[in-house]
Design a protein around this motif. Structure first.
Motif, short mmCIF file in Angstrom:
data_model
loop_
_atom_site.label_atom_id
_atom_site.label_comp_id
_atom_site.label_asym_id
_atom_site.label_seq_id
_atom_site.Cartn_x
_atom_site.Cartn_y
_atom_site.Cartn_z
N SER A 61 11.63 2.87 6.20
CA SER A 61 11.26 1.46 6.25
C SER A 61 12.26 0.58 5.51
CB SER A 61 9.85 1.26 5.69
OG SER A 61 9.84 1.49 4.30
N ILE A 62 12.83 1.07 4.42
CA ILE A 62 13.85 0.30 3.70
C ILE A 62 15.11 0.18 4.54
CG2 ILE A 62 15.37 0.31 1.67
CD1 ILE A 62 12.49 -0.50 1.09
N LEU A 63 15.53 1.24 5.18
CA LEU A 63 16.74 1.21 6.00
C LEU A 63 16.54 0.40 7.28
CD1 LEU A 63 18.00 4.87 5.63
CD2 LEU A 63 18.93 2.82 4.53
N TYR A 64 15.35 0.46 7.84
CA TYR A 64 15.09 -0.23 9.09
C TYR A 64 14.88 -1.71 8.90
CZ TYR A 64 13.06 -1.19 13.65
OH TYR A 64 12.80 -1.72 14.91
N LEU A 83 0.83 -1.20 0.00
CA LEU A 83 0.00 0.00 0.00
C LEU A 83 0.87 1.26 0.00
CD1 LEU A 83 -2.82 1.28 0.18
CD2 LEU A 83 -2.62 1.13 2.67
N LEU A 84 1.96 1.22 0.73
CA LEU A 84 2.85 2.38 0.81
C LEU A 84 3.42 2.75 -0.57
CD1 LEU A 84 4.45 4.49 2.45
CD2 LEU A 84 6.22 2.75 2.73
N SER A 104 2.16 17.16 -2.97
CA SER A 104 3.61 17.31 -2.78
C SER A 104 4.00 16.97 -1.35
CB SER A 104 4.03 18.74 -3.09
OG SER A 104 3.77 19.06 -4.41
N LEU A 105 3.23 17.45 -0.39
CA LEU A 105 3.50 17.16 1.01
C LEU A 105 3.37 15.66 1.28
CD1 LEU A 105 4.16 18.31 3.79
CD2 LEU A 105 1.71 18.60 4.15
N ALA A 106 2.32 15.06 0.77
CA ALA A 106 2.14 13.61 0.95
C ALA A 106 3.29 12.84 0.29
CB ALA A 106 0.80 13.17 0.36
N LEU A 107 3.74 13.31 -0.84
CA LEU A 107 4.87 12.66 -1.52
C LEU A 107 6.12 12.70 -0.65
CD1 LEU A 107 5.97 11.32 -4.10
CD2 LEU A 107 6.47 13.61 -4.95
N TRP A 108 6.40 13.85 -0.05
CA TRP A 108 7.57 13.97 0.82
C TRP A 108 7.45 13.06 2.04
CZ3 TRP A 108 12.21 15.83 -0.01
CH2 TRP A 108 12.38 16.75 -1.04
N VAL A 109 6.30 13.06 2.67
CA VAL A 109 6.10 12.25 3.87
C VAL A 109 6.20 10.76 3.53
CG1 VAL A 109 4.40 11.58 5.62
CG2 VAL A 109 4.77 13.99 5.09
N LEU A 110 5.53 10.34 2.46
CA LEU A 110 5.57 8.93 2.07
C LEU A 110 6.97 8.50 1.63
CD1 LEU A 110 2.17 8.63 0.19
CD2 LEU A 110 2.76 7.68 2.43
N THR A 111 7.69 9.40 0.97
CA THR A 111 9.07 9.09 0.59
C THR A 111 9.93 8.90 1.83
OG1 THR A 111 8.84 10.34 -1.46
CG2 THR A 111 11.07 9.89 -0.72
#
Length: 165
Positions: free
Chosen positions: A161-164, A14-15, A148-155
């Motif tokens: 999540s990829i690093l963790y 979903l992310l 744009s804000l949602a894009l930044w937050v989701l990115t």
């Protein structure tokens, strides 16, 4: 670059699907905004050079006062016929038919009043066009900014999540 990163795929989670959606919507609204910023000022300059919004409002008020002066002390048939005048009817036939119903002394005045009413409608149409362009120019960002804000937050969430994990 994002398509290459995602291997030309929307993603399974979903992310990543939300991230892809926000990317496309940000791009789309950005292109729309770019187009509006490039074209609308040219249109406004061209149209407002002919007549500004303030001039249209002033002109409309002058024509309305003139119309009110004409309407005073007129017959009920005159008032009724004048209410029926609009831009959607075939004006010449309609005005001729309505004029035949009026007393002789009101016929010339009826044509002046009908012309004034049609002029008010044309002025309002031109003013609405200018207002709509101003609205588009100033409000497109209300769509672009949330995406744009949602894009930044989701990115940011995606990177964390990829690093963790």
């Amino acid at each position: 670059l994002c398509l290459i990163h995602a291997n030309f795929f929307w993603g399974k989670s979903l992310l990543t699907q939300l991230l892809s959606f926000c990317l496309w919507m940000t791009t789309l609204t950005g292109l729309i905004g770019w187009f509006l910023q490039r074209t609308v000022p040219l249109w406004l300059t061209k149209w407002e050079a002919q007549e500004s919004l303030e001039h249209l409002i002033h002109l409309r008020e002058r024509v309305r006062k003139f119309l009110e002066q004409i309407r005073q002390n007129r017959s009920e048939q005159f008032q009724k016929s004048l209410r029926l005048v609009s831009l959607r009817t075939s004006q010449e036939d309609f005005l001729t038919q309505e004029c035949a119903k009026l007393p002789e002394e009101e016929r010339d005045t009826f044509f002046q009043a009908a012309a004034a009413k049609l002029q008010i409608a044309q002025i309002q149409r031109r003013a609405r066009k200018l207002l709509w362009l101003h609205f588009l120019l100033k409000r497109w960002i209300l769509l672009h900014l949330p995406f744009s804000l949602a894009l930044w937050v989701l990115t940011l969430i995606h990177v964390i999540s990829i690093l963790y994990f």
